[in-house]
Design a protein around this motif. Structure first.
Motif, PDB file in Angstrom:
ATOM      1  N   LYS A  94       0.834  -1.210   0.000  1.00 40.77           N
ATOM      2  CA  LYS A  94       0.000   0.000   0.000  1.00 40.77           C
ATOM      3  C   LYS A  94       0.866   1.256   0.000  1.00 40.77           C
ATOM      4  O   LYS A  94       0.449   2.303  -0.510  1.00 40.77           O
ATOM      5  CB  LYS A  94      -0.949  -0.007   1.201  1.00 40.77           C
ATOM      6  N   VAL A 100       1.683   2.258  -3.696  1.00 41.64           N
ATOM      7  CA  VAL A 100       0.680   3.008  -4.468  1.00 41.64           C
ATOM      8  C   VAL A 100       0.189   4.256  -3.737  1.00 41.64           C
ATOM      9  O   VAL A 100      -0.785   4.868  -4.159  1.00 41.64           O
ATOM     10  CB  VAL A 100      -0.550   2.136  -4.834  1.00 41.64           C
ATOM     11  N   GLY A 101       0.841   4.609  -2.631  1.00 43.73           N
ATOM     12  CA  GLY A 101       0.498   5.867  -1.967  1.00 43.73           C
ATOM     13  C   GLY A 101      -0.739   5.809  -1.099  1.00 43.73           C
ATOM     14  O   GLY A 101      -1.233   6.849  -0.661  1.00 43.73           O
ATOM     15  N   LEU A 102      -1.263   4.604  -0.837  1.00 51.83           N
ATOM     16  CA  LEU A 102      -2.412   4.519   0.064  1.00 51.83           C
ATOM     17  C   LEU A 102      -1.980   4.763   1.500  1.00 51.83           C
ATOM     18  O   LEU A 102      -2.765   5.176   2.329  1.00 51.83           O
ATOM     19  CB  LEU A 102      -3.077   3.142  -0.042  1.00 51.83           C
ATOM     20  N   GLN A 138       1.335   6.578   3.633  1.00 56.03           N
ATOM     21  CA  GLN A 138       2.535   7.390   3.480  1.00 56.03           C
ATOM     22  C   GLN A 138       3.691   6.749   4.238  1.00 56.03           C
ATOM     23  O   GLN A 138       3.505   6.293   5.357  1.00 56.03           O
ATOM     24  CB  GLN A 138       2.298   8.797   4.055  1.00 56.03           C
ATOM     25  N   GLU A 182       2.104  16.130  -7.343  1.00 51.64           N
ATOM     26  CA  GLU A 182       0.855  15.361  -7.312  1.00 51.64           C
ATOM     27  C   GLU A 182       0.451  14.811  -8.683  1.00 51.64           C
ATOM     28  O   GLU A 182       0.135  13.635  -8.837  1.00 51.64           O
ATOM     29  CB  GLU A 182      -0.252  16.265  -6.742  1.00 51.64           C
ATOM     30  N   ILE A 222       0.329  10.821  -9.931  1.00 55.79           N
ATOM     31  CA  ILE A 222      -0.842  10.127 -10.453  1.00 55.79           C
ATOM     32  C   ILE A 222      -0.492   9.389 -11.739  1.00 55.79           C
ATOM     33  O   ILE A 222      -0.918   8.263 -11.963  1.00 55.79           O
ATOM     34  CB  ILE A 222      -2.004  11.138 -10.656  1.00 55.79           C
ATOM     35  N   TYR A 281       1.207   6.231 -10.598  1.00 58.35           N
ATOM     36  CA  TYR A 281       0.271   5.301  -9.961  1.00 58.35           C
ATOM     37  C   TYR A 281      -0.639   4.636 -10.987  1.00 58.35           C
ATOM     38  O   TYR A 281      -1.090   3.519 -10.807  1.00 58.35           O
ATOM     39  CB  TYR A 281      -0.589   6.033  -8.920  1.00 58.35           C
ATOM     40  N   ARG A 282      -0.924   5.358 -12.077  1.00 53.23           N
ATOM     41  CA  ARG A 282      -1.783   4.799 -13.114  1.00 53.23           C
ATOM     42  C   ARG A 282      -1.221   3.537 -13.722  1.00 53.23           C
ATOM     43  O   ARG A 282      -1.945   2.725 -14.271  1.00 53.23           O
ATOM     44  CB  ARG A 282      -1.920   5.829 -14.242  1.00 53.23           C
ATOM     45  N   PHE A 310      -3.549  -2.927  -8.558  1.00 58.03           N
ATOM     46  CA  PHE A 310      -3.550  -3.439  -7.186  1.00 58.03           C
ATOM     47  C   PHE A 310      -4.730  -4.388  -7.029  1.00 58.03           C
ATOM     48  O   PHE A 310      -5.875  -3.986  -7.202  1.00 58.03           O
ATOM     49  CB  PHE A 310      -3.680  -2.254  -6.214  1.00 58.03           C
ATOM     50  N   PRO A 366     -12.893   2.049 -13.332  1.00 57.60           N
ATOM     51  CA  PRO A 366     -11.529   2.513 -13.634  1.00 57.60           C
ATOM     52  C   PRO A 366     -11.381   3.085 -15.039  1.00 57.60           C
ATOM     53  O   PRO A 366     -10.557   3.973 -15.245  1.00 57.60           O
ATOM     54  CB  PRO A 366     -10.670   1.256 -13.451  1.00 57.60           C
ATOM     55  N   ARG A 382     -12.784   6.635 -14.703  1.00 59.31           N
ATOM     56  CA  ARG A 382     -12.100   7.469 -13.731  1.00 59.31           C
ATOM     57  C   ARG A 382     -10.623   7.618 -14.028  1.00 59.31           C
ATOM     58  O   ARG A 382     -10.055   8.690 -13.903  1.00 59.31           O
ATOM     59  CB  ARG A 382     -12.253   6.827 -12.350  1.00 59.31           C
ATOM     60  N   GLN A 383      -9.992   6.468 -14.389  1.00 59.29           N
ATOM     61  CA  GLN A 383      -8.555   6.505 -14.545  1.00 59.29           C
ATOM     62  C   GLN A 383      -8.175   6.906 -15.958  1.00 59.29           C
ATOM     63  O   GLN A 383      -7.261   7.685 -16.160  1.00 59.29           O
ATOM     64  CB  GLN A 383      -7.984   5.119 -14.237  1.00 59.29           C
ATOM     65  N   ARG A 438     -10.346   8.292 -18.130  1.00 56.97           N
ATOM     66  CA  ARG A 438     -11.268   9.360 -18.578  1.00 56.97           C
ATOM     67  C   ARG A 438     -11.974   8.956 -19.870  1.00 56.97           C
ATOM     68  O   ARG A 438     -12.148   9.762 -20.778  1.00 56.97           O
ATOM     69  CB  ARG A 438     -10.529  10.676 -18.836  1.00 56.97           C
TER      70      ARG A 438
END
Ligand SMILES: Nc1ncnc2c1ncn2[C@@H]1O[C@H](COP(=O)(O)OP(=O)(O)O)[C@@H](O)[C@H]1O
Ligand SMILES: [Mg+2]
Lengths: 258, 276
Positions: A64, A67-69, A71, A89, A93, A96-97, A101, A121, A124-125, A127
């Protein structure tokens, strides 16, 4: 759809081995409890790296962090050549794309149908807006995991194995370069576990995906692992290929293989 | 990014020593930690609500689920309250020979107080607990994490949308409950005696003014906001375990209902100040 042989191991030892994930001196505390003390590991391109370790040693926390879930407290995370701590940021992203996971509990959206789960996804991911294009990708993703008929069902109508496969389809639909699997076969019967392990090998072969696989399932490790790391007390205690660890004389390592 | 503020890292550790003092200490500390993180959660809402994407589709969907699906329950309760209140008030008024005041008196109590508060309490029980349980189970099964991995801000997608929907839907439900309650009261009046609907409602509208209606509806915005906020807070920050789901639902109802009364008390002070 599912093949039993894994011939891809030799081809992975090619000289162009480059690291897609590099973790240096990673440390993570929760309150005053240190979960990860000093983790150093490398995931090479196209490789399946299996991570073993007892429950509660922080394996899920580790992926985790990637993937930045969660820190990290200290250390360095280099993913696809980028040091994550130096990125803004927006750039984060982008990185992370490229990481997929598969959550331990599947993390299927209960309030959505199978189709909507897979479209999520895409919308959202990526678009994506074109419905026809999405339909095509959704059908293809379901076909790849053998769930063609489930498209209009709700996740609660699916069995444990089907849910895992749907979770996998939802993760793979955006074609990640790196896959992180959190206990993909836990809670499944041996036959279904084997099917999932075979799917993991297919993903590696068909998309040359690099993967970290967390598991307790020795059969899954035997089938999928190119290399194994064992985590103990917050550090990577042991590293080797399956046969090395299996024949180890250390009783603690042996205990995983019983 | 995302949900890095977690209660768990703040939770109080009990150390050896005098047990009652420790208990008091830890309850005391936990109370302030709770107030602190709840305030942080509220500020986060006000920070994120202005930022795009506004997730309009999700707001509409939640409003439908929250509002439309509560209609039958609200209708039944509103009707019964109107009916019962009328039947119960009749003897007292009759004693003073003021039976003709029955419609007016019941209408004012329903619109000013009973309608908003009963609707809000039902709302806390149904919607607040529903939000708490839903978000807590999404948290346990890592659905919230999965959303974040799919480039979606779960706070905006789940929390902001639900708080907004709850805030907007409760006033509408209250108006609906008021109307049904008045209808119930009309039935109550007609159990003994014979008053035409026309006469009944003209009596009601003579006694009820905008000064009764507006503050009563206005305060339900705050009720709805508080119930939505508390449900989301309890669910979103639940413990990762199945027992967390029940706990979140439960405390969402308890704190939500309590907040309804607290806000009601403040609202009545403010309106009586303004109206004098
Ligand atoms: N968000 C969190 N807050 C506090 N503690 C956590 C959190 N996530 C995990 N932990 C703790 O970290 C430890 C490792 O958890 P985990 O990574 O899930 O173990 P596992 O190796 O079984 O996957 C556990 O003791 C857990 O309680
Ligand atoms: Mg785990």
């Amino acid at each position: 759809m599912i093949s039993d042989e894994n011939e891809s191991i030799e081809t992975l030892e090619s000289p162009e081995n480059s690291a897609v994930i590099e973790i240096q001196n990673l440390k993570k505390d929760f309150g005053n409890k240190t979960v990860l003390r000093d983790i150093n590991l490398i995931l090479n391109k196209g490789e399946n790296l299996v991570i073993l370790g007892q429950s509660g040693t922080g394996k899920s926390v580790l992926i985790k962090c990637i993937v930045g879930l969660i820190q990290i407290d200290e250390g360095k995370l280099i993913v696809l050549g980028e040091d994550l701590s130096t990125l803004k940021e927006k750039e984060l992203i982008q990185v992370y794309r490229k990481i997929g996971f598969l959550f331990q509990s599947g993390a299927l959206y209960d309030s959505m149908t199978v189709r909507e789960n897979l479209e999520f996804p895409l919308k959202r991911q990526l678009r994506m807006k074109n419905q026809e294009e999405m339909d095509l990708l959704v059908k293809e993703a379901l076909h790849d995991v053998g769930l063609d008929d489930a498209i209009d069902k709700s996740p609660s109508e699916l069995s444990g194995g089907m849910r895992k496969r749907l979770g996998l389809a939802r993760t793979l639909i955006v074609k990640p370069e790196i896959m992180l699997y959190d206990e993909p076969t836990t809670g499944l019967d041996p036959i279904t576990s084997r099917e999932i392990s075979n799917l993991i090998m297919e993903v590696q072969k068909n998309h040359t995906t690099s993967s970290i696989i967390i598991t307790h399932d020795i059969e899954c490790a035997r089938l999928t692992a190119n290399r194994i790391i064992v985590i103990k007390d917050g550090v990577c205690a042991v590293e080797g290929i399956f046969s090395e660890l299996e024949n180890s004389t250390d009783p603690w390592i042996k205990s995983f293989f019983e | 990014m995302g949900k890095t503020i977690s209660n768990k890292s703040l939770s109080v550790k009990v150390e050896p020593g005098n047990p009652s003092k420790i208990l008091a200490d830890s309850v005391f500390k936990n109370f302030f930690i709770e107030v602190y993180s709840m305030t942080a959660f509220t500020f986060r809402f006000f920070k994120e609500v202005w930022k795009p994407p506004y997730e309009i589709n999700e707001i509409l969907k939640q409003s439908f689920l929250i509002g439309y699906k509560s209609l039958p329950l609200i209708a039944i309760t509103g009707f019964i309250i109107g009916l019962v209140l009328t039947i119960q008030s009749r003897p007292t008024l009759a004693k003073f020979g003021a039976e003709s005041w029955l419609p007016a008196m019941v209408a004012v109590s329903i619109i000013r107080e009973i309608g908003p508060v009963i609707t809000a309490l039902i709302f806390a029980g149904k919607v607040g607990s529903g939000i708490g349980a839903e978000l807590a189970s999404m948290n346990v099964t890592e659905q919230i994490d999965a959303m974040q991995v799919s480039d979606t801000n779960p706070f905006k997608y789940l929390v902001v949308t639900r708080i907004l929907s709850a805030t907007l839907m409760l006033p509408i439900l209250t108006i609906f409950a008021d109307v049904v309650g008045l209808f119930g009261s009309y039935m109550g009046v007609n159990i003994k005696g014979n008053v035409s609907a026309h006469l009944y409602f003209s009596q009601v509208f003579q006694s009820v003014t905008f000064e009764d209606i507006l503050p009563a509806i206005f305060k339900t915005l705050f009720f709805g906001f508080a119930i939505g906020l508390i449900g989301c807070y309890k669910g979103y920050n639940s413990n990762k375990g199945t027992e967390g789901v029940g706990k979140s639902a439960n405390s969402a109802v308890v704190f939500g209902s309590l907040m309804v009364f607290v806000i009601d008390m403040i609202a009545v002070q403010i309106t009586s100040l303004l109206q004098n």
